[in-house]
Design an enzyme around this catalytic site. Structure first.
Site, PDB file in Angstrom:
ATOM      1  N   GLY A 217      60.178 -36.681  51.014  1.00 51.67           N
ATOM      2  CA  GLY A 217      60.988 -35.770  51.806  1.00 51.67           C
ATOM      3  C   GLY A 217      60.795 -34.316  51.435  1.00 51.67           C
ATOM      4  O   GLY A 217      61.283 -33.423  52.128  1.00 51.67           O
TER       5      GLY A 217
ATOM      6  N   GLY B 286      52.479 -30.784  51.907  1.00 49.39           N
ATOM      7  CA  GLY B 286      51.150 -31.143  52.386  1.00 49.39           C
ATOM      8  C   GLY B 286      50.558 -30.106  53.317  1.00 49.39           C
ATOM      9  O   GLY B 286      49.355 -29.805  53.255  1.00 49.39           O
TER      10      GLY B 286
ATOM     11  N   SER C 195      40.490 -39.334  59.581  1.00 44.05           N
ATOM     12  CA  SER C 195      41.771 -39.925  59.216  1.00 44.05           C
ATOM     13  C   SER C 195      41.936 -41.352  59.730  1.00 44.05           C
ATOM     14  O   SER C 195      41.416 -41.702  60.793  1.00 44.05           O
ATOM     15  CB  SER C 195      42.919 -39.077  59.789  1.00 44.05           C
ATOM     16  OG  SER C 195      42.886 -37.769  59.272  1.00 44.05           O
TER      17      SER C 195
ATOM     18  N   HIS D  76      49.341 -34.183  60.618  1.00 50.24           N
ATOM     19  CA  HIS D  76      48.310 -33.209  60.992  1.00 50.24           C
ATOM     20  C   HIS D  76      48.672 -32.442  62.261  1.00 50.24           C
ATOM     21  O   HIS D  76      48.463 -31.229  62.340  1.00 50.24           O
ATOM     22  CB  HIS D  76      46.958 -33.911  61.149  1.00 50.24           C
ATOM     23  CG  HIS D  76      46.380 -34.388  59.854  1.00 50.24           C
ATOM     24  ND1 HIS D  76      46.001 -33.524  58.855  1.00 50.24           N
ATOM     25  CD2 HIS D  76      46.141 -35.641  59.374  1.00 50.24           C
ATOM     26  CE1 HIS D  76      45.540 -34.214  57.820  1.00 50.24           C
ATOM     27  NE2 HIS D  76      45.617 -35.494  58.109  1.00 50.24           N
TER      28      HIS D  76
END
Length: 470
Positions: free
Chosen positions: A286, A290, A315, A409
């Site tokens: 949490g 990133g 990915s 992303h």
């Protein structure tokens, strides 16, 4: 546990305290049975109260916290659970103080006293639990203790909602203590300490590192690996990313993990492929850093390699298989009649239902042999179309992409660039997405535009991905 000194209680007061704790045992611990006896429970509470005592110095509070942590290290799982409950329920904000501060603030609105009233309101929201946890963080191994404690606590939240307050307090404090402003970006290479390389092997969550030779390949001179580090957790990466420097966008993971492959020519590299991003600390769940890691790594790469202009990922699509299996009938119905006829011809008569159409069950069964399929076959095209829909259109109730990796992303401003057939033919890749992988492209000029679109529930996709959808 070492018994801490505290103000002496009169026999009557001590008796009242004992009675109160016995009364509370039913609601506090009774549903799961108490691991600590009433006497030990009272003593534990007293020691926690001593740690958080505002009348002692932070240095003394940290010393007492270290003593509690030593007891905790020897405690059983149930004893630790009792300790969490005490932290959660016995160190809440003072409700009467909160109400008084709120009334004073409302009365002061629009007057010269408003700012001071706001200060008092903010102070009232600081619970005794906050000071308690701050004292634990202050001793040398305290941050490690709190992160590990939350990692152990998280699975218990589903069955015991009484722990939610403690978890929320920890997450809020971690969000401040582990803010990216306090994190150090470091390159991790084969020359890094062996203990650090061992941690990469342990924490790698996307593509398992199977040997030291595998680790060396990922950390060699034609690769880059970066991690965020916190000064209170030395030598411990909080998150790390592995990067391959290439001349084109990668479509498959095996060549990147091939230990016998020749080194890339860095003077000709124009593309950076982020092929693995791993969080290492479950206790920091949490706490988001990133997205900042990606931005900082892009800056580092641009400074070192001015010729690199393309930044993209290779990915996994971890949620694809489950979603397709749940919606196969709907996806089949949405396909054109021409596509359904082609699927029926490919799968044969045994796959047809009562009406002569191919069935969803037959499709899913046929996909078990995906490794042998031609990418241009009807079944492969149907699966690619399903993946394009899953990644490019499907969102949850909060208008977020369904897939967890896509959510990360795309939330950073990337777009769905290309879906790669059999990009990951490993057992793990086949299990989660029938081997499909995806490139997310970080167009540095359009990141804000893509984020704005996502806020409206619209996912940025390339023309190539759009063309896959029926």
């Amino acid at each position: 546990m070492k018994k801490t000194a505290g103000p002496a209680l009169s026999p009557a007061a001590e008796s009242a305290t004992a009675r109160t704790m016995r009364e509370r045992l039913g609601s506090l611990l009774g549903r799961q049975g108490e691991a600590l006896s009433p006497r030990v429970l009272r003593r534990t509470l007293a020691e926690l109260q001593a740690v958080g005592n505002p009348l002692i110095s932070d240095v003394e509070g940290a010393r007492l916290a270290a003593g509690v942590a030593q007891w905790y290290a020897r405690a059983t799982a149930q004893q630790r659970h009792d300790c969490w409950l005490l932290m959660s329920e016995q160190f809440a904000p003072d409700v009467s103080m909160l109400e008084e501060a709120r009334r004073d603030y409302e009365a002061a609105l629009g007057t010269p006293a408003e700012a001071q009233a706001e200060v008092c309101l903010r102070r009232a929201f600081v619970s005794p639990r906050t000071r308690l946890l701050q004292r634990f963080a202050a001793f040398p191994d305290g941050m490690r203790f709190l992160v590990d404690m939350r990692a152990e606590l998280l699975p218990a939240l589903k069955s015991d909602k009484r722990l939610l307050a403690l978890d929320a307090e920890l997450q809020a404090l971690f969000s401040t203590w582990f803010d990216v402003a306090f994190l150090d970006l470091q390159r991790i290479s084969w020359q890094s300490p062996a203990a650090l390389v061992e941690k990469l092997i342990k924490y790698e969550a996307v593509h398992d590192i199977t040997s030291w030779a595998d680790a060396k390949n990922r950390l060699d001179e034609d690769r880059r690996c970066y991690g965020f580090f916190h000064p209170r957790l030395p030598g411990e990466p909080l998150i790390f990313v592995e990067v391959a420097l290439l001349q084109d966008m990668a479509a498959s993971i095996p060549p990147l993990l091939d230990e016998s492959a020749a080194h890339a020519d860095l003077s000709r590299a124009n593309t950076a492929i982020f092929y693995s991003i791993s969080n290492t600390q479950q206790g920091l769940k949490g706490v988001s850093f990133g997205d900042s890691l990606i931005k900082r790594v892009v800056e580092a790469l641009r400074a070192e390699f001015g010729q690199i202009k393309t930044f993209a990922t290779l990915s996994p699509i971890p949620g694809l298989r489950g979603w397709v299996q749940a919606h196969a009938g709907e996806l089949l119905q949405a396909a054109s009649s021409r596509s359904r006829q082609a699927l029926a011809r490919q799968l044969g008569a045994a796959s047809k239902g009562d009406k002569g159409d191919v069935t969803a069950e037959a499709l899913l069964k046929a996909l078990d042999g995906v490794a042998a399929l031609d990418e241009k076959s009807p079944l492969a095209r149907w699966l690619l179309a399903a993946a394009a829909r899953y990644l490019g259109r499907e969102t949850d109730a909060q208008k977020r992409p369904l897939d967890a990796v896509a959510r990360f992303h795309l939330g950073n401003g990337a777009r769905v660039e290309r879906i790669n057939w059999l990009g990951d033919p490993s057992a793990k890749g086949l299990k989660q997405s029938w081997g499909l992988m995806v490139n997310y492209y970080y167009d540095l000029r359009r990141l804000d535009k893509h984020r704005a679109l996502l806020a409206q529930g619209k996912i940025a996709v390339s023309g190539a991905v759009e063309s896959l959808r029926e």
